[in-house]
Write an enzyme that holds these catalytic residues in place. Structure first.
Site, PDB file in Angstrom:
ATOM      1  N   GLU A  31       0.840  -1.195   0.000  1.00 13.74           N
ATOM      2  CA  GLU A  31       0.000   0.000   0.000  1.00 13.74           C
ATOM      3  C   GLU A  31       0.872   1.242   0.000  1.00 13.74           C
ATOM      4  O   GLU A  31       1.803   1.361   0.791  1.00 13.74           O
ATOM      5  CB  GLU A  31      -0.895   0.007   1.238  1.00 13.74           C
ATOM      6  CG  GLU A  31      -1.802   1.225   1.347  1.00 13.74           C
ATOM      7  CD  GLU A  31      -2.709   1.143   2.548  1.00 13.74           C
ATOM      8  OE1 GLU A  31      -3.731   0.421   2.456  1.00 13.74           O
ATOM      9  OE2 GLU A  31      -2.387   1.762   3.581  1.00 13.74           O
ATOM     10  N   HIS A  91      -7.973   3.311  -4.281  1.00 15.77           N
ATOM     11  CA  HIS A  91      -8.988   3.468  -3.241  1.00 15.77           C
ATOM     12  C   HIS A  91     -10.002   4.524  -3.679  1.00 15.77           C
ATOM     13  O   HIS A  91      -9.662   5.520  -4.312  1.00 15.77           O
ATOM     14  CB  HIS A  91      -8.341   3.924  -1.936  1.00 15.77           C
ATOM     15  CG  HIS A  91      -7.469   2.895  -1.290  1.00 15.77           C
ATOM     16  ND1 HIS A  91      -7.280   2.840   0.078  1.00 15.77           N
ATOM     17  CD2 HIS A  91      -6.736   1.877  -1.795  1.00 15.77           C
ATOM     18  CE1 HIS A  91      -6.457   1.848   0.378  1.00 15.77           C
ATOM     19  NE2 HIS A  91      -6.113   1.256  -0.758  1.00 15.77           N
ATOM     20  N   ARG A 121     -16.197   3.419   2.682  1.00 18.75           N
ATOM     21  CA  ARG A 121     -17.045   4.542   3.090  1.00 18.75           C
ATOM     22  C   ARG A 121     -16.174   5.754   3.417  1.00 18.75           C
ATOM     23  O   ARG A 121     -16.510   6.868   3.092  1.00 18.75           O
ATOM     24  CB  ARG A 121     -17.916   4.170   4.296  1.00 18.75           C
ATOM     25  CG  ARG A 121     -18.973   5.228   4.550  1.00 18.75           C
ATOM     26  CD  ARG A 121     -20.035   4.813   5.519  1.00 18.75           C
ATOM     27  NE  ARG A 121     -19.589   4.934   6.904  1.00 18.75           N
ATOM     28  CZ  ARG A 121     -20.435   5.102   7.920  1.00 18.75           C
ATOM     29  NH1 ARG A 121     -21.738   5.146   7.692  1.00 18.75           N
ATOM     30  NH2 ARG A 121     -19.983   5.192   9.157  1.00 18.75           N
ATOM     31  N   ASP A 123     -13.257   7.980   6.102  1.00 21.58           N
ATOM     32  CA  ASP A 123     -13.268   8.673   7.388  1.00 21.58           C
ATOM     33  C   ASP A 123     -13.573  10.150   7.190  1.00 21.58           C
ATOM     34  O   ASP A 123     -13.197  10.739   6.178  1.00 21.58           O
ATOM     35  CB  ASP A 123     -11.905   8.546   8.068  1.00 21.58           C
ATOM     36  CG  ASP A 123     -11.580   7.112   8.447  1.00 21.58           C
ATOM     37  OD1 ASP A 123     -12.511   6.384   8.847  1.00 21.58           O
ATOM     38  OD2 ASP A 123     -10.401   6.725   8.322  1.00 21.58           O
ATOM     39  N   HIS A 166     -14.960  -2.719  13.362  1.00 28.28           N
ATOM     40  CA  HIS A 166     -14.883  -1.281  13.092  1.00 28.28           C
ATOM     41  C   HIS A 166     -15.304  -0.512  14.336  1.00 28.28           C
ATOM     42  O   HIS A 166     -16.226  -0.917  15.056  1.00 28.28           O
ATOM     43  CB  HIS A 166     -15.792  -0.925  11.918  1.00 28.28           C
ATOM     44  CG  HIS A 166     -15.563   0.445  11.372  1.00 28.28           C
ATOM     45  ND1 HIS A 166     -16.081   1.585  11.963  1.00 28.28           N
ATOM     46  CD2 HIS A 166     -14.848   0.883  10.296  1.00 28.28           C
ATOM     47  CE1 HIS A 166     -15.707   2.651  11.281  1.00 28.28           C
ATOM     48  NE2 HIS A 166     -14.957   2.255  10.262  1.00 28.28           N
ATOM     49  N   GLN A 193      -7.953  -3.646   7.807  1.00 30.20           N
ATOM     50  CA  GLN A 193      -7.226  -2.574   8.485  1.00 30.20           C
ATOM     51  C   GLN A 193      -5.998  -3.184   9.146  1.00 30.20           C
ATOM     52  O   GLN A 193      -5.980  -4.363   9.497  1.00 30.20           O
ATOM     53  CB  GLN A 193      -8.130  -1.939   9.545  1.00 30.20           C
ATOM     54  CG  GLN A 193      -7.484  -0.822  10.328  1.00 30.20           C
ATOM     55  CD  GLN A 193      -8.462  -0.159  11.285  1.00 30.20           C
ATOM     56  OE1 GLN A 193      -9.060   0.859  10.948  1.00 30.20           O
ATOM     57  NE2 GLN A 193      -8.632  -0.709  12.467  1.00 30.20           N
TER      58      GLN A 193
END
Length: 319
Positions: A31, A91, A121, A123, A166, A193
């Site tokens: 990443e 992303h 979704r 942050d 989450h 995550q």
């Protein structure tokens, strides 16, 4: 906007890449973060070229909170797709975007040959743990974003998963249900995550299989990170709402020492050991891939890869 046609590009998908022959005990992926300065961008491209020689299954490029790095992300993702041999996953987050803006972003990625997207979704900007507010003309959930992307063309979609649950989910059962909804909406895999306890990953995998065996057969790719700074990892954990296990925190704190400045070399050594231990156990437990949060550096990830038997082809660098 008319439906996006991506047939002309037809790059490898993440699932195909995971199933392809690979050197070492397991595929790996990396990443990257969009750079903020020219110096940061030079470092990013150095890391890209180093990892490219190692043939990762795929690389992903994150998207800033609230779309704060949108234009930079689209540009660099396009350059990754067109000027490297890397399978690129971009992303895409729903926060602060209308449906029209989201359609436009999907089209912009498709125009650059990118059909692998990670639907998030996202942050809230400013405070990632703050209240999440839906755009009045947007979507409320990642599952809706998956459906939207799927309606626009032949895209291959991944989603996020959370080994510890989450931080907005009331409990693990609700979090598992959210993941299954995303997978049922058309996602082909999930990337977790960052976590620091392999048991959390294994329990997540077991929960999904128990709740829906069909969706549980889709890859859940563990996200891991070699720790090179105690201060940095504490900040990342704080912002993500995740947990640094006590035994991990104690090992790092002992290495950091009692002085006003942490002993970075000692912390780094312990951090590489911890990540290697995690990687080895994840391989033994059948993880489909190891996804490394690189922070746009190469050496720490390369050292872990070397230790678990993945040939880095002489790509270790001082970075």
């Amino acid at each position: 906007m008319s439906d996006v046609s991506a047939d002309a590009f037809a790059p490898s998908t993440v699932v195909e890449r995971l199933a392809a022959p690979h050197d070492g005990p397991v595929p790996f992926s990396v990443e990257f973060f969009p750079p903020r300065t020219e110096a940061d961008e030079a470092r990013l491209w150095h890391a890209v070229r180093v990892f490219e020689r190692m043939d990762p299954a795929f690389v992903s490029l994150t998207y800033g909170a609230g779309g704060s790095t949108r234009d930079r992300t689209v540009r660099i993702a396009g350059e990754l797709a067109t000027s490297t041999t890397l399978t690129t996953v971009a992303h895409l987050t729903a926060v602060n975007h209308s449906l029209d803006e989201l359609r436009g972003l999907v089209g912009a990625y498709a125009d650059k040959g990118i059909t692998n997207l990670l639907a998030l979704r996202g942050d809230p900007p400013g405070d990632p743990l703050g209240e999440w507010v839906r755009h009045p003309e947007g979507v409320s959930y990642a599952s809706e974003l998956v459906e939207l992307i799927g309606s626009l063309g032949d895209f291959h979609i991944g989603v996020a998963s959370f080994p510890e649950g989450h931080h907005r989910a009331p409990n693990l059962a609700a979090d598992t249900g959210n993941l299954i909804r995303k997978l049922r909406s058309g996602a082909e895999y999930s990337v977790t995550q960052i976590f620091f306890d392999v048991d959390d990953y294994l329990r997540l995998r077991d929960r999904v299989v128990a709740a829906d065996p069909e969706q549980g057969a889709k890859p859940i790719i563990p996200g891991i990170m070699p720790i090179t700074s105690l201060a940095t990892v504490r900040r990342m954990v704080e912002l993500s709402g995740s947990v640094l296990p006590q035994r991990v925190a104690e090992r790092l704190a002992a290495a950091a020492g009692d002085g006003p400045e942490e002993d970075r070399a000692a912390v780094r050594e312990v951090g590489i050991d911890l990540c290697t231990e995690m990687a080895q156990r994840l391989v033994a437990e059948g993880a489909p891939c190891l996804h490394f949060c690189s922070l746009n550096f190469t050496r720490a990830t390369s050292e872990v890869l070397e230790r678990i038997g993945i040939d880095t082809r002489g790509a270790l660098t001082p970075a």
